[in-house]
Design a protein around this motif. Structure first.
Motif, PDB file in Angstrom:
ATOM      1  N   SER A 155      24.049  -4.405  44.597  1.00  0.00           N
ATOM      2  CA  SER A 155      24.173  -2.970  44.891  1.00  0.00           C
ATOM      3  C   SER A 155      22.845  -2.247  44.634  1.00  0.00           C
ATOM      4  CB  SER A 155      25.302  -2.333  44.082  1.00  0.00           C
ATOM      5  OG  SER A 155      25.069  -2.493  42.702  1.00  0.00           O
ATOM      6  N   GLU A 156      22.150  -2.606  43.551  1.00  0.00           N
ATOM      7  CA  GLU A 156      20.846  -1.984  43.267  1.00  0.00           C
ATOM      8  C   GLU A 156      19.818  -2.380  44.337  1.00  0.00           C
ATOM      9  OE1 GLU A 156      22.072  -3.330  39.001  1.00  0.00           O
ATOM     10  OE2 GLU A 156      22.654  -3.808  41.042  1.00  0.00           O
ATOM     11  N   ALA A 157      19.868  -3.658  44.765  1.00  0.00           N
ATOM     12  CA  ALA A 157      18.934  -4.125  45.799  1.00  0.00           C
ATOM     13  C   ALA A 157      19.188  -3.378  47.106  1.00  0.00           C
ATOM     14  CB  ALA A 157      19.078  -5.633  45.999  1.00  0.00           C
ATOM     15  N   LYS A 158      20.475  -3.194  47.452  1.00  0.00           N
ATOM     16  CA  LYS A 158      20.824  -2.469  48.689  1.00  0.00           C
ATOM     17  C   LYS A 158      20.376  -1.012  48.609  1.00  0.00           C
ATOM     18  CE  LYS A 158      24.633  -4.809  51.010  1.00  0.00           C
ATOM     19  NZ  LYS A 158      25.058  -5.884  50.119  1.00  0.00           N
ATOM     20  N   LEU A 159      20.545  -0.414  47.442  1.00  0.00           N
ATOM     21  CA  LEU A 159      20.127   0.977  47.242  1.00  0.00           C
ATOM     22  C   LEU A 159      18.629   1.117  47.503  1.00  0.00           C
ATOM     23  CD1 LEU A 159      20.298   3.907  46.017  1.00  0.00           C
ATOM     24  CD2 LEU A 159      19.793   2.838  43.843  1.00  0.00           C
ATOM     25  N   LEU A 160      17.831   0.228  46.911  1.00  0.00           N
ATOM     26  CA  LEU A 160      16.382   0.309  47.069  1.00  0.00           C
ATOM     27  C   LEU A 160      15.990   0.064  48.531  1.00  0.00           C
ATOM     28  CD1 LEU A 160      13.632   0.700  45.741  1.00  0.00           C
ATOM     29  CD2 LEU A 160      13.545  -1.764  45.364  1.00  0.00           C
ATOM     30  N   GLN A 161      16.648  -0.928  49.147  1.00  0.00           N
ATOM     31  CA  GLN A 161      16.359  -1.241  50.550  1.00  0.00           C
ATOM     32  C   GLN A 161      16.653  -0.016  51.433  1.00  0.00           C
ATOM     33  OE1 GLN A 161      18.485  -4.689  51.983  1.00  0.00           O
ATOM     34  NE2 GLN A 161      17.055  -5.012  53.653  1.00  0.00           N
ATOM     35  N   HIS A 162      17.785   0.634  51.176  1.00  0.00           N
ATOM     36  CA  HIS A 162      18.185   1.833  51.932  1.00  0.00           C
ATOM     37  C   HIS A 162      17.127   2.936  51.773  1.00  0.00           C
ATOM     38  CE1 HIS A 162      20.503   5.301  53.234  1.00  0.00           C
ATOM     39  NE2 HIS A 162      20.312   5.848  52.049  1.00  0.00           N
TER      40      HIS A 162
END
Length: 282
Positions: A155-162
């Protein structure tokens, strides 16, 4: 990541209200500008620190808040991007380590500093990621790779990617690919400029004015790149579409093959990647 996903993240308290930058150079400025332009973070919710006002004036011009205290950035923001020079980063991390909490998500943009080094320099279980952007982030068309540390969830990785997609295309990769991206996406900008310049100079040799030739060469690169990305085709397919039997293009391609363009380009990416690995070991 779509809007719904983003709403879910916000509901889960994952969407950061505030983003911090430690180091306020051109890459930090480019990322901040992308986030603001894309409406992902409001300018007044960005806090940047640097030792002098020299770089901070760019952040102030965007409407961001600034400070000379690195610790203040971590005390105000849970997502913090470290954009200092690589040789300065260990001292900066040692300075902020006392105020790092389990809530923080820390992102390093410093080339050549591995995740294991970052994790060693920070308190145990700190959530840390590495990001390698390239220069076209300045115009929101960057090629960015990110790789996550041991304590970072999806979820943190997706947040940063977004968030980083405000600056271009962002791909999550294994850490082993980061040095290759230095050779491909980082140094590749210079390789592409060299090709664009040569393309234009060929036209100048044939009698076209320089300014016009350079504009057409750059637009040809832009248009070709868009076709490759939007249609998801292999470059060889697009190349064969342009190549009519006995036509102008195949004659030009033969000249490129005689000049060894393909092998020279592959060698350039290899040389730049090897140098990146060498610098990482130092």
């Amino acid at each position: 990541v779509g809007g719904q996903q983003c709403d879910k993240m916000a509901a889960a308290g994952l969407a950061p209200r505030r983003v911090g930058f430690v180091g306020a150079g051109s890459m930090a400025g480019a990322i901040a500008q992308g986030l603001i332009r894309a409406g992902k973070v409001e300018a007044q919710h960005i806090l940047a620190s640097a030792p002098t006002d020299r770089n901070l004036c760019h952040f102030q011009a965007l409407g961001c808040r600034t400070t000379h205290s690195n610790q203040e950035v971590l005390q105000s923001c849970l997502l913090v991007i470290f954009a200092t020079k690589p040789h300065v980063l260990p001292a900066v991390l040692a300075e902020v380590a006392p105020v790092v909490t389990a809530e923080h998500i820390l992102v390093s943009v410093a080339a050549g500093v591995s995740l294991s080094t970052l994790e060693e320099l920070l308190p145990p279980h700190t959530r840390v990621l590495r990001v390698l952007p390239n220069l076209p982030c300045m115009v929101q068309e960057g090629a960015i790779v990110m790789t996550r540390g041991r304590h970072v969830g999806s979820s943190e990785a997706k947040l940063l990617q977004h968030l980083l997609e405000a600056c271009g295309r962002c791909e999550e990769v294994p850490e082993a690919y980061v040095d290759i991206h230095t050779g491909l996406g980082g140094s590749g900008v210079a390789f592409v400029c060299t090709f664009s310049e040569a393309l234009a100079e060929g036209a100048v040799k044939m009698g076209m004015p320089s300014g016009l030739a350079h504009r057409i060469a750059a637009q040809t690169l832009l248009g070709t790149a868009k076709m490759l990305l939007h249609e998801g085709r292999h470059p060889a397919q697009l190349r064969s579409d342009v190549c009519t039997p006995g036509g102008t293009t195949i004659y030009g391609l033969h000249a490129l093959e005689q000049g060894g363009l393909r092998a020279a380009t592959m060698s350039a990416v290899e040389a730049a990647t090897c140098r990146a690995k060498e610098l990482s070991r130092k």
